[in-house]
Design a protein around this motif. Structure first.
Motif, PDB file in Angstrom:
ATOM      1  N   LYS A  46       0.823  -1.203   0.000  1.00  0.00           N
ATOM      2  CA  LYS A  46       0.000   0.000   0.000  1.00  0.00           C
ATOM      3  C   LYS A  46       0.862   1.260   0.000  1.00  0.00           C
ATOM      4  N   GLU A  47       1.979   1.207   0.742  1.00  0.00           N
ATOM      5  CA  GLU A  47       2.833   2.387   0.821  1.00  0.00           C
ATOM      6  C   GLU A  47       3.590   2.633  -0.474  1.00  0.00           C
ATOM      7  N   SER A  48       4.024   1.583  -1.145  1.00  0.00           N
ATOM      8  CA  SER A  48       4.817   1.743  -2.367  1.00  0.00           C
ATOM      9  C   SER A  48       3.980   1.683  -3.637  1.00  0.00           C
ATOM     10  N   SER A  49       2.706   1.360  -3.514  1.00  0.00           N
ATOM     11  CA  SER A  49       1.782   1.283  -4.657  1.00  0.00           C
ATOM     12  C   SER A  49       2.247   0.251  -5.686  1.00  0.00           C
ATOM     13  N   ARG A  50       2.921  -0.781  -5.236  1.00  0.00           N
ATOM     14  CA  ARG A  50       3.360  -1.862  -6.119  1.00  0.00           C
ATOM     15  C   ARG A  50       2.318  -2.973  -6.121  1.00  0.00           C
ATOM     16  N   SER A  51       2.100  -3.526  -7.290  1.00  0.00           N
ATOM     17  CA  SER A  51       1.179  -4.642  -7.421  1.00  0.00           C
ATOM     18  C   SER A  51       1.959  -5.933  -7.609  1.00  0.00           C
ATOM     19  N   ARG A  52       1.250  -7.042  -7.567  1.00  0.00           N
ATOM     20  CA  ARG A  52       1.905  -8.330  -7.794  1.00  0.00           C
ATOM     21  C   ARG A  52       2.441  -8.437  -9.222  1.00  0.00           C
ATOM     22  N   LEU A  53       1.778  -7.745 -10.152  1.00  0.00           N
ATOM     23  CA  LEU A  53       2.275  -7.729 -11.526  1.00  0.00           C
ATOM     24  C   LEU A  53       3.627  -7.031 -11.610  1.00  0.00           C
ATOM     25  N   ASP A  54       3.803  -5.961 -10.826  1.00  0.00           N
ATOM     26  CA  ASP A  54       5.096  -5.277 -10.799  1.00  0.00           C
ATOM     27  C   ASP A  54       6.192  -6.189 -10.231  1.00  0.00           C
ATOM     28  N   ASP A  55       5.843  -6.937  -9.198  1.00  0.00           N
ATOM     29  CA  ASP A  55       6.814  -7.878  -8.639  1.00  0.00           C
ATOM     30  C   ASP A  55       7.165  -8.970  -9.643  1.00  0.00           C
ATOM     31  N   LEU A  56       6.164  -9.423 -10.375  1.00  0.00           N
ATOM     32  CA  LEU A  56       6.412 -10.447 -11.387  1.00  0.00           C
ATOM     33  C   LEU A  56       7.320  -9.916 -12.497  1.00  0.00           C
ATOM     34  N   LYS A  57       7.096  -8.658 -12.909  1.00  0.00           N
ATOM     35  CA  LYS A  57       7.951  -8.059 -13.935  1.00  0.00           C
ATOM     36  C   LYS A  57       9.389  -7.930 -13.444  1.00  0.00           C
ATOM     37  N   SER A  58       9.556  -7.505 -12.182  1.00  0.00           N
ATOM     38  CA  SER A  58      10.908  -7.370 -11.630  1.00  0.00           C
ATOM     39  C   SER A  58      11.613  -8.721 -11.576  1.00  0.00           C
ATOM     40  N   THR A  59      10.872  -9.768 -11.183  1.00  0.00           N
ATOM     41  CA  THR A  59      11.457 -11.103 -11.131  1.00  0.00           C
ATOM     42  C   THR A  59      11.857 -11.583 -12.516  1.00  0.00           C
ATOM     43  N   ALA A  60      10.996 -11.323 -13.498  1.00  0.00           N
ATOM     44  CA  ALA A  60      11.302 -11.749 -14.867  1.00  0.00           C
ATOM     45  C   ALA A  60      12.527 -11.023 -15.408  1.00  0.00           C
ATOM     46  N   ILE A  61      12.640  -9.732 -15.097  1.00  0.00           N
ATOM     47  CA  ILE A  61      13.803  -8.972 -15.562  1.00  0.00           C
ATOM     48  C   ILE A  61      15.083  -9.512 -14.923  1.00  0.00           C
ATOM     49  N   PHE A  62      15.021  -9.784 -13.621  1.00  0.00           N
ATOM     50  CA  PHE A  62      16.199 -10.309 -12.938  1.00  0.00           C
ATOM     51  C   PHE A  62      16.609 -11.664 -13.504  1.00  0.00           C
ATOM     52  N   VAL A  63      15.640 -12.556 -13.710  1.00  0.00           N
ATOM     53  CA  VAL A  63      15.950 -13.887 -14.233  1.00  0.00           C
ATOM     54  C   VAL A  63      16.530 -13.782 -15.638  1.00  0.00           C
ATOM     55  N   ALA A  64      15.934 -12.912 -16.458  1.00  0.00           N
ATOM     56  CA  ALA A  64      16.411 -12.785 -17.839  1.00  0.00           C
ATOM     57  C   ALA A  64      17.828 -12.238 -17.889  1.00  0.00           C
ATOM     58  N   PHE A  65      18.092 -11.183 -17.115  1.00  0.00           N
ATOM     59  CA  PHE A  65      19.432 -10.596 -17.118  1.00  0.00           C
ATOM     60  C   PHE A  65      20.455 -11.560 -16.522  1.00  0.00           C
ATOM     61  N   SER A  66      20.091 -12.239 -15.436  1.00  0.00           N
ATOM     62  CA  SER A  66      21.030 -13.160 -14.797  1.00  0.00           C
ATOM     63  C   SER A  66      21.371 -14.321 -15.736  1.00  0.00           C
ATOM     64  N   TYR A  67      20.348 -14.860 -16.382  1.00  0.00           N
ATOM     65  CA  TYR A  67      20.600 -15.972 -17.295  1.00  0.00           C
ATOM     66  C   TYR A  67      21.379 -15.507 -18.523  1.00  0.00           C
ATOM     67  N   GLY A  68      21.051 -14.309 -19.019  1.00  0.00           N
ATOM     68  CA  GLY A  68      21.764 -13.802 -20.189  1.00  0.00           C
ATOM     69  C   GLY A  68      23.214 -13.459 -19.898  1.00  0.00           C
ATOM     70  N   LEU A  69      23.483 -13.018 -18.679  1.00  0.00           N
ATOM     71  CA  LEU A  69      24.855 -12.652 -18.317  1.00  0.00           C
ATOM     72  C   LEU A  69      25.638 -13.808 -17.715  1.00  0.00           C
ATOM     73  N   SER A  70      25.013 -14.962 -17.578  1.00  0.00           N
ATOM     74  CA  SER A  70      25.701 -16.110 -16.975  1.00  0.00           C
ATOM     75  C   SER A  70      26.982 -16.497 -17.717  1.00  0.00           C
ATOM     76  N   PRO A  71      27.007 -16.503 -19.067  1.00  0.00           N
ATOM     77  CA  PRO A  71      28.277 -16.813 -19.739  1.00  0.00           C
ATOM     78  C   PRO A  71      29.391 -15.831 -19.391  1.00  0.00           C
ATOM     79  N   ILE A  72      29.018 -14.558 -19.217  1.00  0.00           N
ATOM     80  CA  ILE A  72      30.025 -13.559 -18.846  1.00  0.00           C
ATOM     81  C   ILE A  72      30.477 -13.777 -17.405  1.00  0.00           C
ATOM     82  N   LEU A  73      29.514 -14.035 -16.527  1.00  0.00           N
ATOM     83  CA  LEU A  73      29.869 -14.271 -15.127  1.00  0.00           C
ATOM     84  C   LEU A  73      30.727 -15.517 -14.979  1.00  0.00           C
ATOM     85  N   LYS A  74      30.465 -16.502 -15.844  1.00  0.00           N
ATOM     86  CA  LYS A  74      31.226 -17.752 -15.770  1.00  0.00           C
ATOM     87  C   LYS A  74      32.689 -17.543 -16.114  1.00  0.00           C
TER      88      LYS A  74
END
Length: 285
Positions: A104-132
């Protein structure tokens, strides 16, 4: 010359003319002096030390998971499945514990959390070869030494209070992520690196936040959390090294009992003075 004090009892007020200078005090002033006030008691310190024990357990579990993957005792796919299930359970528990207040304080919805999770997973997986391959050219001994220092930095700068200290949280989280990147270069595939970074985010970012919420809203959960996390970490370390398990037990006993006892005993040497001259503290009802 000031007038002699009136026969009425002196009051510690400035708005009333009592026939004495403003800096006058009677014998009751020094009677209120308190020296070496004990700020903590032993049971309170022992319970509060649980947050340190919980963080140590998280670090030990992270290291054991890395050893499992390095020795091919745990497949990264299975670890990702476990992480996904635990993340969903933790997300649901966070909403239940917090009661939707942060949302309620941050006005974030579950859809916003889902988008943030998807962005993190996509970037982490895409950068995994570089991190490796990012620290692939550095010697293994140097990698392990850097990992040890980074995990110690995570333990040192971790936010153990309930209040928000974002600077400490950022330093602690960055240290743990750097440690995971260092260890990822010693694993056989990019999927291993992706799993390592994901575990680091779960153990050092999501799990501490849930623990913090539980401590604020349900303080009685601290003892079960401390015992549960210590037992899980102890079993995990014992499966890898019995000597490491013994060292972990000694560390937990020292943090939980030895350090609090020393703190309580050292309070007698603290020469703090409290009295009616201290600033007033507003007590919120």
């Amino acid at each position: 010359m000031y007038e002699r004090m009136s026969p009425n009892k002196w009051q510690k007020v400035l708005y009333k003319d009592q026939g004495v200078p403003d800096n006058y005090v009677d014998e009751s002033f020094l009677r209120e002096l308190k020296n070496k006030v004990t700020l903590y008691d032993l049971p309170y310190v022992i319970v509060e030390s649980g947050v340190v024990t919980q963080q140590i357990s998280s670090i030990c579990l992270f290291v054991v998971l890395f050893i499992y993957m390095e020795q091919e005792l745990l497949l990264p796919v299975n670890l990702l499945y476990i992480n996904a299930a635990l993340s969903l359970l933790g997300y649901a528990a966070h909403d239940i514990v917090d009661g939707g207040q942060d949302r309620k304080e941050s006005s974030r919805s579950r859809l916003d959390d889902l988008k943030s999770t998807a962005i993190f997973v996509a970037f982490s997986y895409g950068l995994s070869p570089i991190l490796k391959t990012l620290t692939d050219t550095i010697s293994t001994d140097t990698i392990y030494a850097m990992t040890v220092f980074m995990l110690l930095g995570n333990l040192l700068f971790h936010d153990y209070a309930s209040a928000e200290t974002r600077a400490r949280r950022s330093v602690s989280l960055n240290a743990s992520i750097f440690a995971s990147v260092c260890l990822a270069s010693r694993l056989p595939s990019t999927l291993h690196a992706f799993a390592t970074v994901t575990v680091a985010m779960q153990l050092f970012a999501l799990w501490p936040e849930l623990r913090r919420k539980l401590k604020v809203h349900f303080p009685r959960t601290q003892i079960p959390l401390t015992l549960g996390s210590s037992l899980i970490a102890l079993c995990a370390v014992a499966s890898v090294s019995h000597v490491g398990a013994i060292i972990l037990i000694l560390v937990h006993l020292a943090v939980t009992f030895l350090v609090p006892i020393c703190l309580i005993r050292l309070q007698q040497f603290k020469n703090n003075i409290h009295g009616p001259w201290d600033e007033a503290v507003i007590q919120h009802s």
